[in-house]
Design a protein around this motif. Structure first.
Motif, PDB file in Angstrom:
ATOM      1  N   GLY A  49       0.813  -1.204   0.000  1.00 36.21           N
ATOM      2  CA  GLY A  49       0.000   0.000   0.000  1.00 36.21           C
ATOM      3  C   GLY A  49       0.850   1.258   0.000  1.00 36.21           C
ATOM      4  N   PRO A  50       0.231   2.407   0.225  1.00 40.41           N
ATOM      5  CA  PRO A  50       0.969   3.675   0.177  1.00 40.41           C
ATOM      6  C   PRO A  50       1.994   3.774   1.308  1.00 40.41           C
ATOM      7  CG  PRO A  50      -1.285   4.040   0.926  1.00 40.41           C
ATOM      8  CD  PRO A  50      -1.188   2.604   0.512  1.00 40.41           C
ATOM      9  N   GLN A  51       3.116   4.440   1.016  1.00 39.22           N
ATOM     10  CA  GLN A  51       4.185   4.559   1.997  1.00 39.22           C
ATOM     11  C   GLN A  51       3.749   5.269   3.269  1.00 39.22           C
ATOM     12  OE1 GLN A  51       7.788   6.110   0.278  1.00 39.22           O
ATOM     13  NE2 GLN A  51       8.237   4.196  -0.764  1.00 39.22           N
ATOM     14  N   SER A  52       2.690   6.047   3.202  1.00 42.91           N
ATOM     15  CA  SER A  52       2.207   6.741   4.403  1.00 42.91           C
ATOM     16  C   SER A  52       1.759   5.751   5.483  1.00 42.91           C
ATOM     17  CB  SER A  52       1.058   7.688   4.046  1.00 42.91           C
ATOM     18  OG  SER A  52      -0.034   6.953   3.493  1.00 42.91           O
ATOM     19  N   GLY A  53       1.445   4.513   5.098  1.00 48.84           N
ATOM     20  CA  GLY A  53       1.028   3.493   6.052  1.00 48.84           C
ATOM     21  C   GLY A  53       2.149   2.581   6.512  1.00 48.84           C
ATOM     22  N   TRP A  54       3.348   2.798   6.007  1.00 47.65           N
ATOM     23  CA  TRP A  54       4.488   1.956   6.356  1.00 47.65           C
ATOM     24  C   TRP A  54       5.094   2.366   7.691  1.00 47.65           C
ATOM     25  CZ3 TRP A  54       8.108   1.316   1.504  1.00 47.65           C
ATOM     26  CH2 TRP A  54       7.362   0.816   0.438  1.00 47.65           C
ATOM     27  N   LYS A  55       5.693   1.409   8.378  1.00 51.62           N
ATOM     28  CA  LYS A  55       6.537   1.732   9.523  1.00 51.62           C
ATOM     29  C   LYS A  55       7.857   2.253   8.963  1.00 51.62           C
ATOM     30  CE  LYS A  55       4.369  -1.294  12.778  1.00 51.62           C
ATOM     31  NZ  LYS A  55       3.937  -2.651  12.754  1.00 51.62           N
ATOM     32  N   SER A  56       8.601   2.976   9.743  1.00 45.08           N
ATOM     33  CA  SER A  56       9.823   3.586   9.238  1.00 45.08           C
ATOM     34  C   SER A  56      10.959   2.556   9.160  1.00 45.08           C
ATOM     35  CB  SER A  56      10.250   4.760  10.115  1.00 45.08           C
ATOM     36  OG  SER A  56      10.763   4.291  11.340  1.00 45.08           O
ATOM     37  N   ARG A  57      11.910   2.820   8.257  1.00 45.20           N
ATOM     38  CA  ARG A  57      13.106   1.980   8.175  1.00 45.20           C
ATOM     39  C   ARG A  57      13.888   2.066   9.478  1.00 45.20           C
ATOM     40  NH1 ARG A  57      15.285   4.233   2.990  1.00 45.20           N
ATOM     41  NH2 ARG A  57      17.109   4.534   4.261  1.00 45.20           N
ATOM     42  N   THR A  58      13.852   3.226  10.118  1.00 40.25           N
ATOM     43  CA  THR A  58      14.535   3.402  11.402  1.00 40.25           C
ATOM     44  C   THR A  58      13.971   2.437  12.441  1.00 40.25           C
ATOM     45  OG1 THR A  58      14.863   5.732  10.872  1.00 40.25           O
ATOM     46  CG2 THR A  58      15.158   5.101  13.165  1.00 40.25           C
ATOM     47  N   ASP A  59      12.638   2.275  12.453  1.00 40.78           N
ATOM     48  CA  ASP A  59      12.009   1.333  13.386  1.00 40.78           C
ATOM     49  C   ASP A  59      12.449  -0.101  13.088  1.00 40.78           C
ATOM     50  OD1 ASP A  59      10.661   3.403  14.635  1.00 40.78           O
ATOM     51  OD2 ASP A  59       8.726   2.982  13.675  1.00 40.78           O
ATOM     52  N   LEU A  60      12.501  -0.459  11.795  1.00 42.69           N
ATOM     53  CA  LEU A  60      12.942  -1.798  11.424  1.00 42.69           C
ATOM     54  C   LEU A  60      14.387  -2.026  11.844  1.00 42.69           C
ATOM     55  CD1 LEU A  60      12.613  -4.548  10.034  1.00 42.69           C
ATOM     56  CD2 LEU A  60      13.278  -3.433   7.884  1.00 42.69           C
ATOM     57  N   GLU A  61      15.242  -1.051  11.558  1.00 39.42           N
ATOM     58  CA  GLU A  61      16.656  -1.186  11.923  1.00 39.42           C
ATOM     59  C   GLU A  61      16.818  -1.325  13.433  1.00 39.42           C
ATOM     60  OE1 GLU A  61      19.049   1.878  10.142  1.00 39.42           O
ATOM     61  OE2 GLU A  61      18.418   1.339   8.120  1.00 39.42           O
ATOM     62  N   ALA A  62      16.061  -0.562  14.206  1.00 37.87           N
ATOM     63  CA  ALA A  62      16.133  -0.646  15.675  1.00 37.87           C
ATOM     64  C   ALA A  62      15.704  -2.034  16.152  1.00 37.87           C
ATOM     65  CB  ALA A  62      15.259   0.431  16.302  1.00 37.87           C
ATOM     66  N   LYS A  63      14.640  -2.563  15.549  1.00 40.07           N
ATOM     67  CA  LYS A  63      14.164  -3.904  15.913  1.00 40.07           C
ATOM     68  C   LYS A  63      15.227  -4.946  15.588  1.00 40.07           C
ATOM     69  CE  LYS A  63      10.605  -7.309  14.619  1.00 40.07           C
ATOM     70  NZ  LYS A  63      11.556  -8.398  14.580  1.00 40.07           N
TER      71      LYS A  63
END
Length: 103
Positions: A35-49
């Motif tokens: 879907g649209p990027q506005s609904g995505w979690k941030s790459r920063t959040d993924l990297e932190a996880k």
């Protein structure tokens, strides 16, 4: 005159290619319908996880509508991995072109 028109057409096609969306240059290893990027979690959040889970992150980017991460797993494997940008679910992990995990 025909040569000039041909050169103009080539220049226009080249310009269109380089102005295409980032997904137009996707490697094709994985495709996410996120879907649209506005609904995505941030790459920063993924990297932190991932860091919390023991990964070392070298680089991350958007590829094929997924997050693509280059890094080292907790087991010490240098990998390329794809994650869903909304759920952050691991979808594909490969090492030197060999798939070591695929959902």
């Amino acid at each position: 005159m025909k040569f000039a028109q041909a050169m103009l057409a080539v220049a226009a096609a080249t310009a269109m290619q380089f102005s295409a969306s980032p997904d137009a240059f996707a490697t094709g290893k994985m495709k996410c319908d996120a879907g649209p990027q506005s609904g995505w979690k941030s790459r920063t959040d993924l990297e932190a996880k991932l860091k919390k889970d023991g990964w070392t992150i070298k680089k991350s980017k958007v590829d094929g509508g997924c997050y693509e991460v280059y890094g080292v797993t907790p087991e010490g494997q240098n990998v390329e991995a794809y994650f869903h940008p909304v759920t952050m679910e691991k979808l594909l992990v490969s090492q030197r072109g060999k798939v070591i995990f695929k959902k």
